[in-house]
Design a protein around this motif. Structure first.
Motif, PDB file in Angstrom:
ATOM      1  N   GLN A 239       0.830  -1.210   0.000  1.00 19.84           N
ATOM      2  CA  GLN A 239       0.000   0.000   0.000  1.00 19.84           C
ATOM      3  C   GLN A 239       0.864   1.260   0.000  1.00 19.84           C
ATOM      4  O   GLN A 239       0.531   2.248  -0.654  1.00 19.84           O
ATOM      5  CB  GLN A 239      -0.917  -0.014   1.225  1.00 19.84           C
TER       6      GLN A 239
ATOM      7  N   GLN B 180       1.052   4.120  -2.912  1.00 16.26           N
ATOM      8  CA  GLN B 180       0.930   5.548  -2.609  1.00 16.26           C
ATOM      9  C   GLN B 180       2.066   6.342  -3.234  1.00 16.26           C
ATOM     10  O   GLN B 180       1.838   7.403  -3.824  1.00 16.26           O
ATOM     11  CB  GLN B 180       0.900   5.740  -1.097  1.00 16.26           C
ATOM     12  N   LYS B 181       3.285   5.842  -3.121  1.00 16.29           N
ATOM     13  CA  LYS B 181       4.434   6.581  -3.658  1.00 16.29           C
ATOM     14  C   LYS B 181       4.459   6.567  -5.180  1.00 16.29           C
ATOM     15  O   LYS B 181       5.098   7.421  -5.796  1.00 16.29           O
ATOM     16  CB  LYS B 181       5.730   5.986  -3.102  1.00 16.29           C
TER      17      LYS B 181
ATOM     18  N   HIS C 274       1.762   6.993  -6.845  1.00 15.00           N
ATOM     19  CA  HIS C 274       0.572   7.798  -7.171  1.00 15.00           C
ATOM     20  C   HIS C 274      -0.599   6.922  -7.600  1.00 15.00           C
ATOM     21  O   HIS C 274      -1.368   7.290  -8.495  1.00 15.00           O
ATOM     22  CB  HIS C 274       0.899   8.825  -8.253  1.00 15.00           C
TER      23      HIS C 274
ATOM     24  N   GLN D 234      -3.705   5.710  -5.730  1.00 14.29           N
ATOM     25  CA  GLN D 234      -4.289   6.012  -4.427  1.00 14.29           C
ATOM     26  C   GLN D 234      -5.767   5.682  -4.321  1.00 14.29           C
ATOM     27  O   GLN D 234      -6.391   5.997  -3.325  1.00 14.29           O
ATOM     28  CB  GLN D 234      -4.071   7.490  -4.100  1.00 14.29           C
ATOM     29  N   ARG D 235      -6.347   5.019  -5.310  1.00 12.23           N
ATOM     30  CA  ARG D 235      -7.764   4.705  -5.242  1.00 12.23           C
ATOM     31  C   ARG D 235      -7.992   3.248  -5.640  1.00 12.23           C
ATOM     32  O   ARG D 235      -7.172   2.622  -6.286  1.00 12.23           O
ATOM     33  CB  ARG D 235      -8.576   5.619  -6.169  1.00 12.23           C
TER      34      ARG D 235
ATOM     35  N   LEU E 207      -7.889   0.569  -3.917  1.00 11.68           N
ATOM     36  CA  LEU E 207      -6.828  -0.348  -3.474  1.00 11.68           C
ATOM     37  C   LEU E 207      -7.372  -1.733  -3.141  1.00 11.68           C
ATOM     38  O   LEU E 207      -6.608  -2.693  -3.055  1.00 11.68           O
ATOM     39  CB  LEU E 207      -6.121   0.239  -2.258  1.00 11.68           C
TER      40      LEU E 207
END
Length: 917
Positions: free
Chosen positions: A840, A844-845, A847, A849-850, A852
């Motif tokens: 996760q 995030q890093k 990009h 972010q949705r 998941l």
């Protein structure tokens, strides 16, 4: 007694006493971690034996003796004294402490043999904020859809535990595999049932308090479904034109909880023609028979003029009449004549019937043999030759001649067609000679070359039929080892020469194994990534990908939906992969603002079904939108389309504007054509192929126009024409397209033409401006400066790819991340980590972010995330972005968890340098 222990004296005493042999104090009870709730102090206890004294040490300082409460008693079993000491720690003490660590205390016990220290116990002030960081949101979900309720509890110490309530009753996932309560506090119901409807509340609690989130109402609805049709009713009339009906009900299932009612008619009617009854009528009597030996005679009649039909009445009366033929004078007995005659007549009829059938069978056999011999003699020089070559066209290289000369607008102009020598094109190719239909101004779709040899065989029509039949089966059932001319026209022999059969797709194919690879349709903005390990070991699949260039039916104009990119099909059907493939499709929507509802649709049979919305959670597929491309993770092969529904008038789609020019039949006329097409490589490629065949020149670098959904039209005008050198037809200097024409093009080209005429043949230069603007909207200016006549200036290049013939790559060369690095990343981040260093954080890093929850379902979430990264960065040449993300994760991890000397962090810092190829 007041005792003040200082560091030097107490340590010296402890060292001297600990050196004495024997039993040191043993702790029976050590202080435990505690939380101060509100303003209530907490008690820390120590119990040890044998112990002369026990004192607390907090934050490195001794606690004063008068703050200790101690008691001493004898252990009757061992005979040793047990000492227990208690201190109180207040909220004020903890708040006043400012140090790098939490407030802590430990016990030190003395005996005549030495000292012992207990464990450290931390003391923290407990709290729980009131407001949730994220409340669950209500939703309406179809039956068997996925329900995802998000909850982020309030900040608190200790961290709050989350439970879910449904209608004020606790929800548990222990006895229900369909319910998943995640460590990230979300509630997921994999397949919604009617019983899952209700009011859901997220309950967060710790030692301080309990907090309730806002209530989220979940409604599971059922869309109605039609029952089977009843049988057709009888015709409503007995004679003449009537009506038949059949009906069905919306009960399979019935709509529930606001589900949609069935679409379509519940009753169907058709006209029927009931045949009117026809009553039977007797025919005339036959002649009387000869007088029999029984002295009587007979005659007959049939009910046949007409026969009774359609429930008509039968004739009344007898069909046979007998009378005495001697006036009653005959008294002789004998065998009646009519008893013998019918039998002899029946036998004679049977013989004639069987004789006729035998003769007919013999005649049919002779005719079949004759036809077979005739066709065999004809096919030796005709049908077999043409059929075999036509069928082979779907599996092998295809040879044909073309009459068109090379054109500088071709994407690979060094490969010039030859009108005398057959030229061979094999898959994959680079669109050197493709032809596409141009809207509003159709280009010639056929050309002819006389071929007297093939025409003389007299079988050209049959050849055309066989190849057409073969082409119609593609690409639904691509055979093994399939290879064909992609995006090309196939030539078929007809009596008058060569015609072209248009293929409606650009496609590419390759064989992939365990190492995976990539398929690319050149100049279309479309690619397919098959990850490493997606195909099982010792297994290979021939995979293909193609674009449909026919009119699309994926969008719904009733919902104002438009096609944002080409329809893409990949296969073959039945493809079995262990992880999803990554498909990239270029789109023309401006997604910088949230004015679009973008959906992914899949074609099943002849129907398009919506499988996900980009803004919603989905477990079946994943969609990541970039500014110009959409990256999809797909599990099933099939035909996919990206459609967009504008949710406000501020929605914008991009148009690509290009101007082409060419001389007309008259050497004094020159044509300027302004193309307005959806801003995708695939759509612009169709313009290129159309202009290529027409001999057009690109006169200015194409530009992007932002077309707003404000229902205003598009205007194209020509300006600053040198009036003393050129003239234009009256009333054509400004042309306009309605909003509907532009907005609903769905990847289809659109253009307008300006016909110019030069006053003198000595005029060889043309300069003007082309203005393309939406009323009250964006405008682009194309500056035209070109040479006309004998020496025309060179064409600007359409595409800048170095090698557009590469349509597939297999193995390691298809990926930017080396396999060894990829495996190390997956091993590191697929394993759960208490400090949050898992997939996760990697998502995030990078990009992502949705949605998941989609990656949670995957066997290796990190591998799927890296496949998505590969798809997004196929155009860039380095791994710097990935290396930077991994380096930042490493820094975060180091700050959150101090490393011991023997622990070694996985190092990816060399990825950006050594990983480049």
């Amino acid at each position: 007694m007041l005792i003040d222990f200082t560091g030097a004296v107490s340590d010296a005493l402890a060292d001297s006493l600990s050196s004495i042999g024997g039993t040191l104090p043993h702790f029976l009870l050590e202080p435990e971690d505690a939380y101060i709730i509100k303003n209530n102090p907490i008690k820390l206890r120590c119990r040890a034996t044998p112990a002369l004294q026990i004192f607390f040490k907090c934050n490195g300082e001794w606690v004063h003796q008068n703050q200790h409460t101690s008691q001493e008693y004898m252990d009757h079993k061992t005979g040793l004294k047990i000492r227990e000491v208690t201190i109180n720690v207040t909220r004020q003490q903890v708040e006043d402490f400012h140090g790098p660590e939490d407030y802590w205390c430990l016990c030190v016990a003395w005996s005549h043999l030495g000292t012992s220290k207990s464990r450290k116990a931390t003391v923290r002030i407990a709290y729980l904020r009131k407001n949730f960081e994220q409340d669950p949101q209500g939703n309406e979900v179809p039956m068997k859809g996925m329900i995802v309720l998000h909850c982020r509890p309030p900040e608190g110490v200790p961290m709050a535990e989350v439970e879910w309530l449904k209608n004020e009753e606790l929800v548990s996932s222990l006895g229900d595999d369909n319910i998943d309560t995640r460590a990230d506090h979300n509630l997921i119901i994999n397949e919604a049932r009617l019983s899952d409807s209700g009011n859901y509340t997220c309950l967060a609690s710790n030692v301080v308090a309990k907090r309730r989130s806002a209530t989220a109402t979940v409604v599971v609805f059922v869309n109605g479904g039609w029952s089977l049709w009843t049988e057709w009713s009888p015709c409503s009339v007995n004679c003449g034109r009537g009506v038949q009906k059949r009906s069905r009900t919306c009960t399979n299932p019935a709509p529930l909880n606001g589900g949609a009612f069935c679409e379509g008619m519940s009753v169907q009617k058709i006209t029927c023609n009931a045949l009117c009854p026809v009553d039977g009528v007797w025919e005339e009597w036959s002649e009387w028979t000869m007088c029999s030996t029984q002295c009587d005679r007979q005659r007959w009649r049939e009910c046949s003029v007409p026969q009774p039909r359609h429930r008509g009445k039968i004739c009344e009366g007898e069909g046979q009449s007998t009378e005495n033929c001697t006036g009653g004078l005959c008294t002789q007995n004998g065998k009646l004549m009519h008893d013998v005659k019918p039998e002899s007549m029946e036998n004679s009829i049977d013989v004639a019937l069987y004789s006729g059938l035998t003769a007919g069978v013999i005649a049919v056999v002779v005719l079949i043999v004759a036809i077979t011999l005739y066709r065999k003699s004809q096919s030796e020089y005709g049908v077999d030759v043409i059929d075999s070559s036509a069928l082979a066209g779907g599996f092998q290289s295809f040879n044909f001649k073309t009459t068109r000369q090379g054109n500088p607008l071709l994407l690979n102009s060094s490969m010039q067609p030859d009108i005398t020598v057959g030229q061979t094109y094999s898959s994959p190719i680079c669109f050197q000679d493709s032809i596409d239909k141009e809207l509003f101004d159709p280009l010639p779709d056929k050309f002819k070359v006389q071929s007297s040899f093939m025409v003389s065989l007299g079988v050209a029509d049959r050849a055309e039929y066989h190849v057409k039949a073969h082409l119609e089966t593609l690409p639904a059932n691509l055979p093994p080892n399939y290879s064909t001319v992609e995006g090309k026209m196939m030539t078929m022999i007809v009596p008058n020469g060569l015609h072209t059969l248009r293929k409606t797709q650009f496609k590419t194919s390759a064989v992939f194994g365990h190492l995976g690879g990539r398929l690319v349709i050149p100049n279309a903005g479309v690619s397919l990534l098959v990850p490493h390990g997606a195909i099982a070991d010792d297994t290979s699949w021939e995979m293909y990908m193609l674009t449909n260039q026919e009119e699309s039916s994926a969008q719904s104009e009733e919902r104002c939906e438009i096609l944002l990119g080409p329809e893409i099909t990949y296969g073959p059907p039945g493809l079995n992969l262990s992880c999803p493939v990554a498909m990239t499709i270029a789109h023309c929507a401006d997604v910088s603002t949230e004015n679009w509802n973008i959906k992914l649709k899949r074609q099943t049979k002849d129907k398009w079904e919506e499988i996900m919305s980009v803004n919603d959670e989905s477990a079946s597929c994943y969609c990541l939108m970039d500014s110009h491309s959409c990256h999809l993770l797909l599990d099933q092969p099939g035909c996919y389309a990206l459609v967009g529904e504008p949710i406000s008038d501020a929605a914008i789609k991009r148009l690509r504007i290009a101007v082409f020019g060419s001389m007309e039949a008259s050497s004094m006329d020159y044509s300027l054509r302004v193309h307005c097409v959806d801003d995708t490589p695939h759509a612009f490629q169709r313009v290129v192929t159309a202009e290529t065949s027409r001999g057009g020149q690109l006169l200015e670098e194409p530009k992007t126009l932002f077309f707003n959904r404000n229902c205003l039209s598009l205007q194209v005008s020509i300006q600053d024409i040198p009036q003393f050198l050129w003239s234009i037809k009256p009333f054509t200097a400004c042309q306009e397209f309605s909003f509907t024409q532009v907005w609903y093009r769905n990847q289809q080209p659109m253009h307008c033409a300006f016909s110019l005429q030069r006053h003198s043949a000595s005029t060889t230069q043309l300069s003007c401006k082309i203005s393309v603007r939406q009323v009250k909207g964006h405008e682009q200016i194309l500056q035209v400066y070109t040479s006309v006549g004998e020496s025309e200036k060179e064409t600007l290049p359409f595409f800048m790819q170095a090698d557009c013939t590469v349509t597939s790559q297999t193995g390691a060369k298809a990926f930017k991340i080396p396999l060894s690095i990829r495996q190390r990343i997956c091993t590191t981040f697929d394993t759960a980590n208490a400090m949050g260093k898992d997939w996760q954080l990697l998502a995030q890093k990078l990009h992502i972010q949705r949605n998941l929850s989609y990656f949670t379902k995957q066997k290796s979430p990190s591998a799927v995330i890296l496949s998505l990264w590969e798809a997004r960065h196929q155009g860039s040449g380095d791994l710097d972005s990935l290396a930077s993300a991994l380096e930042e994760i490493g820094r975060i991890h180091c700050k959150s968890l101090p490393q011991s000397p023997d622990e070694k962090e996985t190092d990816f810092t060399h990825l950006g340098q050594n990983g480049q190829r």
